[in-house]
Design a protein around this motif. Structure first.
Motif, short mmCIF file in Angstrom:
data_model
loop_
_atom_site.label_atom_id
_atom_site.label_comp_id
_atom_site.label_asym_id
_atom_site.label_seq_id
_atom_site.Cartn_x
_atom_site.Cartn_y
_atom_site.Cartn_z
N PHE A 95 -4.37 63.20 -41.19
CA PHE A 95 -5.20 63.91 -40.22
C PHE A 95 -6.66 63.51 -40.36
N ILE A 96 -7.36 63.45 -39.23
CA ILE A 96 -8.74 62.96 -39.20
C ILE A 96 -9.66 64.01 -38.60
N TRP A 97 -10.87 64.13 -39.16
CA TRP A 97 -11.90 64.96 -38.56
C TRP A 97 -12.16 64.49 -37.13
N ASP A 98 -12.68 65.39 -36.31
CA ASP A 98 -13.02 65.01 -34.92
C ASP A 98 -14.49 65.34 -34.65
N HIS A 99 -15.38 64.58 -35.29
CA HIS A 99 -16.81 64.72 -35.06
C HIS A 99 -17.30 63.63 -34.10
N GLY B 92 -27.26 62.61 -36.87
CA GLY B 92 -26.94 62.04 -38.17
C GLY B 92 -27.06 60.52 -38.18
N LYS B 93 -27.23 59.96 -39.37
CA LYS B 93 -27.42 58.52 -39.51
C LYS B 93 -26.16 57.80 -39.98
N SER B 94 -25.12 58.54 -40.36
CA SER B 94 -23.91 57.92 -40.87
C SER B 94 -23.09 57.31 -39.74
N PRO B 95 -22.38 56.22 -40.00
CA PRO B 95 -21.45 55.67 -39.00
C PRO B 95 -20.36 56.68 -38.68
N ILE B 96 -19.97 56.75 -37.43
CA ILE B 96 -18.89 57.65 -36.99
C ILE B 96 -17.98 56.87 -36.06
N VAL B 97 -16.67 57.08 -36.22
CA VAL B 97 -15.70 56.44 -35.32
C VAL B 97 -15.01 57.51 -34.48
N ASP B 98 -14.46 57.10 -33.36
CA ASP B 98 -13.73 58.02 -32.51
C ASP B 98 -12.35 58.30 -33.11
N SER B 99 -12.08 59.56 -33.37
CA SER B 99 -10.82 59.94 -34.02
C SER B 99 -9.60 59.57 -33.19
N TRP B 100 -9.70 59.79 -31.87
CA TRP B 100 -8.54 59.59 -31.01
C TRP B 100 -8.18 58.12 -30.87
N MET B 101 -9.19 57.26 -30.81
CA MET B 101 -8.92 55.82 -30.78
C MET B 101 -8.26 55.37 -32.08
N THR C 35 -5.64 65.62 -35.33
CA THR C 35 -7.03 65.92 -35.65
C THR C 35 -7.12 67.23 -36.41
N MET C 36 -8.10 67.30 -37.30
CA MET C 36 -8.41 68.52 -38.03
C MET C 36 -9.93 68.65 -38.13
N ILE C 37 -10.56 69.33 -37.19
CA ILE C 37 -9.92 69.88 -35.99
C ILE C 37 -10.72 69.40 -34.77
N ILE D 44 0.36 66.26 -33.91
CA ILE D 44 0.03 67.67 -34.07
C ILE D 44 -1.41 67.82 -33.62
N LEU D 45 -1.68 68.83 -32.80
CA LEU D 45 -3.03 69.08 -32.31
C LEU D 45 -3.67 70.20 -33.12
#
Length: 278
Positions: free
Chosen positions: A36-40, A45-54, A70-72, A99-100
Motif C-alpha cells: 500500500f502507498i501513501w496518496d500525497h 514541500g521540497k521532497s520528490p513525490i510520485v503519483d500513487s495511482w500511476m 492507497t493508504m489513504i 483495496i481502496l
C-alpha cells in the motif's frame, strides 16, 4: 492474519516510481499479502513525490497475487467519478486485487492548503460520505444518479464493472477514540485505526473497536481491522508474539510501516526480503 507493507510516495528514495515498483515485486516474492502507498500530492514541500495511482498501475502489471491500494486517499480532494473509473480500471489491470483506502486526510497537510482544497473537517467528512456512496453506485453496472449537498450525477452508466464483486472493498481511516469515523467504517469493508489523544492502538483498543463495529455493522460479511505497526525483522519470536496479541484481539491485517527513519533503502529491502512474521 494477513500481512502488508505501507510505503511513502515521497522522499529521496520513495519519491521514485522505479523503487516502489521494485519493492512491490520483492514484497510479493517474499510472502507479503499487501502493498500500500501513501496518496500525497505535495504542496510547498521540497521532497520528490510520485503519483500513487500511476505507480499502482505499474505495480499491478509486474505482480500477480499481492493486494494493492492507497493508504489513504482523501476523497474530498478528488472527483468521486474519476476515482471510481481509476479503481475499476486498476482492478482489471491487477486481476481483482485492489483495496481502496480512504479518509479525511491530514488536517494540517499542505496537500489541501496549497491548492485551495477544503480544509474544514466537517465539510471533508460530508464529501467523504457522498463520495463513497457515488463510488459504490458507479460500480453497480446499472444506470446511476445521485443528488447530494456536494455532488450531483445524472443518469450515468459505468462499464465495465470491477472484477471484484459486488464491488472493490473500502477501508476507512479513523482516529481513536472518535466514534463517528468508526460508524462510517462499519458501513464498508474495513477500518484503519490511528491513535489520537488516547494513546497507542493496543490490543485492548482493537477489542473495543471490534466490539463497536460488530454492534454497528448491518452486514454479516467479513470485515477487516488493520493494525499499523513496526516489526523488527530480527527477533522473529518477539515479532510473532506481538502480532499474535493483535490477531487474538480481532485484527485481521498487520501492516508494517516503512519510513526513511527505519533505515537505508538497502536495509528496507533486506527487511522486506525477510518476509512477514507469520
Amino acid at each position: 492474519m494477513k500481512f502488508g507493507l505501507m510505503l511513502p510516495n515521497t522522499g529521496k528514495d520513495y519519491g521514485n516510481p522505479t523503487v516502489l515498483i521494485n519493492l512491490a515485486e520483492l514484497a510479493e516474492k517474499s510472502g507479503w499479502d499487501g502493498f500500500f502507498i501513501w496518496d500525497h500530492i505535495g504542496g510547498r514541500g521540497k521532497s520528490p513525490i510520485v503519483d500513487s495511482w500511476m505507480c499502482l498501475a505499474a505495480i499491478a502489471t509486474v505482480t500477480k497475487t499481492i493486494r494493492i491500494g492507497t493508504m489513504i486517499t482523501p476523497l474530498s480532494r478528488r472527483r468521486p467519478w474519476k476515482v471510481a473509473r481509476e479503481i475499476i480500471t486498476l482492478d482489471h489491470i491487477s486481476g481483482g486485487r485492489v483495496i481502496l483506502g480512504v479518509g479525511l486526510g491530514d488536517l494540517v497537510n499542505k496537500d489541501f492548503q496549497s491548492f485551495g482544497e477544503v480544509t474544514n473537517p466537517k465539510k471533508r467528512a460530508e464529501m467523504l460520505d457522498e463520495s463513497l456512496e457515488i463510488i459504490a453506485g458507479l460500480q453497480s453496472g446499472q444506470e446511476y444518479s445521485f443528488s447530494g449537498k456536494h455532488y450531483q450525477i445524472l443518469d450515468t452508466l459505468f462499464q465495465p464493472t470491477p472484477i471484484q464483486t459486488p464491488r472493490i472493498p473500502v477501508w476507512v481511516a479513523s482516529h481513536w477514540p472518535f466514534k463517528r469515523p468508526l460508524t462510517r467504517a462499519a458501513r464498508w469493508e474495513g477500518v484503519l485505526p490511528r491513535q489520537w489523544s488516547a494513546g497507542p492502538i493496543t490490543p485492548e483498543v482493537i477489542r473495543e473497536i471490534s466490539s463497536y463495529i460488530t454492534k454497528n455493522r448491518k452486514s454479516t460479511d467479513a470485515f477487516d481491522i488493520i493494525k499499523y505497526g513496526l516489526t523488527t525483522g530480527e527477533d522473529v519470536a518477539k515479532d510473532r508474539a506481538m502480532v499474535q496479541e493483535y490477531q487474538d484481539a480481532g485484527a485481521t491485517w498487520w501492516v508494517d510501516e516503512i519510513f526513511s527513519s527505519r533505515g537505508s533503502l538497502n536495509q528496507i529491502k533486506a527487511r522486506i526480503a525477510l518476509g512477514p512474521p507469520n
